[in-house]
Scaffold this motif. Structure first.
Motif, short mmCIF file in Angstrom:
data_model
loop_
_atom_site.label_atom_id
_atom_site.label_comp_id
_atom_site.label_asym_id
_atom_site.label_seq_id
_atom_site.Cartn_x
_atom_site.Cartn_y
_atom_site.Cartn_z
N SER A 233 0.84 -1.20 0.00
CA SER A 233 0.00 0.00 0.00
C SER A 233 0.87 1.25 0.00
N PHE A 234 0.24 2.36 -0.33
CA PHE A 234 0.94 3.64 -0.29
C PHE A 234 1.49 3.89 1.11
N ALA A 235 0.68 3.65 2.13
CA ALA A 235 1.10 3.90 3.51
C ALA A 235 2.32 3.06 3.89
N VAL B 261 6.39 5.24 4.38
CA VAL B 261 7.18 5.34 5.61
C VAL B 261 8.64 4.94 5.40
N LEU B 262 8.95 4.35 4.24
CA LEU B 262 10.31 3.91 3.97
C LEU B 262 11.19 5.08 3.55
N PRO B 263 12.48 5.02 3.87
CA PRO B 263 13.40 6.06 3.40
C PRO B 263 13.50 6.01 1.87
N GLN C 81 16.05 1.29 -3.88
CA GLN C 81 16.57 -0.07 -3.99
C GLN C 81 15.49 -1.04 -4.44
N ARG C 82 14.32 -0.93 -3.85
CA ARG C 82 13.22 -1.83 -4.21
C ARG C 82 12.75 -1.61 -5.64
N ALA C 83 12.59 -0.34 -6.01
CA ALA C 83 12.11 -0.04 -7.37
C ALA C 83 13.15 -0.46 -8.41
N PHE C 84 14.43 -0.20 -8.14
CA PHE C 84 15.47 -0.59 -9.08
C PHE C 84 15.56 -2.11 -9.21
N ALA C 85 15.44 -2.82 -8.10
CA ALA C 85 15.49 -4.29 -8.15
C ALA C 85 14.33 -4.83 -8.99
N LEU C 86 13.16 -4.27 -8.79
CA LEU C 86 11.99 -4.70 -9.55
C LEU C 86 12.15 -4.36 -11.03
N ALA C 87 12.64 -3.17 -11.33
CA ALA C 87 12.84 -2.77 -12.72
C ALA C 87 13.90 -3.64 -13.40
N ARG C 88 14.95 -4.00 -12.66
CA ARG C 88 15.96 -4.90 -13.22
C ARG C 88 15.34 -6.26 -13.52
N GLU C 89 14.58 -6.77 -12.57
CA GLU C 89 13.92 -8.07 -12.74
C GLU C 89 13.01 -8.05 -13.97
N ARG C 90 12.31 -6.96 -14.16
CA ARG C 90 11.36 -6.83 -15.28
C ARG C 90 12.05 -6.36 -16.56
N ARG C 91 13.34 -6.03 -16.47
CA ARG C 91 14.10 -5.49 -17.60
C ARG C 91 13.37 -4.27 -18.18
N ASP C 92 13.01 -3.39 -17.28
CA ASP C 92 12.16 -2.24 -17.61
C ASP C 92 13.00 -0.97 -17.76
N PHE D 267 8.99 6.24 -7.41
CA PHE D 267 9.36 4.93 -6.86
C PHE D 267 8.13 4.23 -6.30
N ILE D 268 7.35 4.94 -5.50
CA ILE D 268 6.15 4.36 -4.87
C ILE D 268 5.15 3.92 -5.94
N ASP D 269 4.92 4.77 -6.92
CA ASP D 269 3.99 4.44 -7.99
C ASP D 269 4.43 3.18 -8.72
N TYR D 270 5.70 3.09 -9.04
CA TYR D 270 6.21 1.92 -9.75
C TYR D 270 6.04 0.66 -8.92
N LEU D 271 6.38 0.74 -7.65
CA LEU D 271 6.27 -0.44 -6.77
C LEU D 271 4.82 -0.88 -6.62
N GLN D 272 3.92 0.07 -6.52
CA GLN D 272 2.50 -0.29 -6.38
C GLN D 272 1.96 -0.92 -7.67
N LYS D 273 2.35 -0.41 -8.81
CA LYS D 273 1.82 -0.91 -10.07
C LYS D 273 2.42 -2.25 -10.49
N HIS D 274 3.64 -2.52 -10.09
CA HIS D 274 4.33 -3.68 -10.65
C HIS D 274 4.73 -4.74 -9.63
N SER D 275 4.45 -4.54 -8.36
CA SER D 275 4.75 -5.56 -7.34
C SER D 275 3.59 -6.51 -7.21
N GLY D 276 3.91 -7.70 -6.76
CA GLY D 276 2.85 -8.66 -6.44
C GLY D 276 2.36 -9.36 -7.58
#
Length: 95
Positions: A5-7, A11-13, A19-30, A86-95
């Motif tokens: 969730s956004f919340a 709260v994350l730095p 780090q999370r968004a880059f890892a996900l983008a690397r995994e997705r080759r985005d 970063f938050i938008d990317y993680l919400q749209k492409h995680s899970g």
């Protein structure tokens, strides 16, 4: 697993979000994600003969390395926009 969730993400730095968004983008080759993030960076004031072109081969790892070199994880006034990206990317492409 559902997307965070956004919340949960807000709260994350910023560096953890990066780090999370880059890892996900690397995994997705985005590569388009990295280019969209570069749009939020202010133009460099250095006049080192660079014409402003990134001059990169199309590679996700090179884009991530360029990001680290360009920002050294200092986002200045652009931090709220970059965090939101970063938050938008993680919400749209995680899970």
């Amino acid at each position: 697993m559902s997307a965070p969730s956004f919340a949960e993400l807000d709260v994350l730095p910023t560096d953890e979000l990066r780090q999370r968004a880059f890892a996900l983008a690397r995994e997705r080759r985005d590569l388009s994600f990295f280019w969209s993030i570069f749009e939020h960076l202010p133009a460099s004031d250095d006049n080192d003969g660079n014409d402003g072109a990134l001059g990169l081969q199309s590679s996700v790892d090179e884009a991530a390395a360029l990001w680290q070199e360009a920002t050294d994880h200092e986002y200045g006034e652009q931090e709220p926009l970059i965090r939101a990206a970063f938050i938008d990317y993680l919400q749209k492409h995680s899970g």
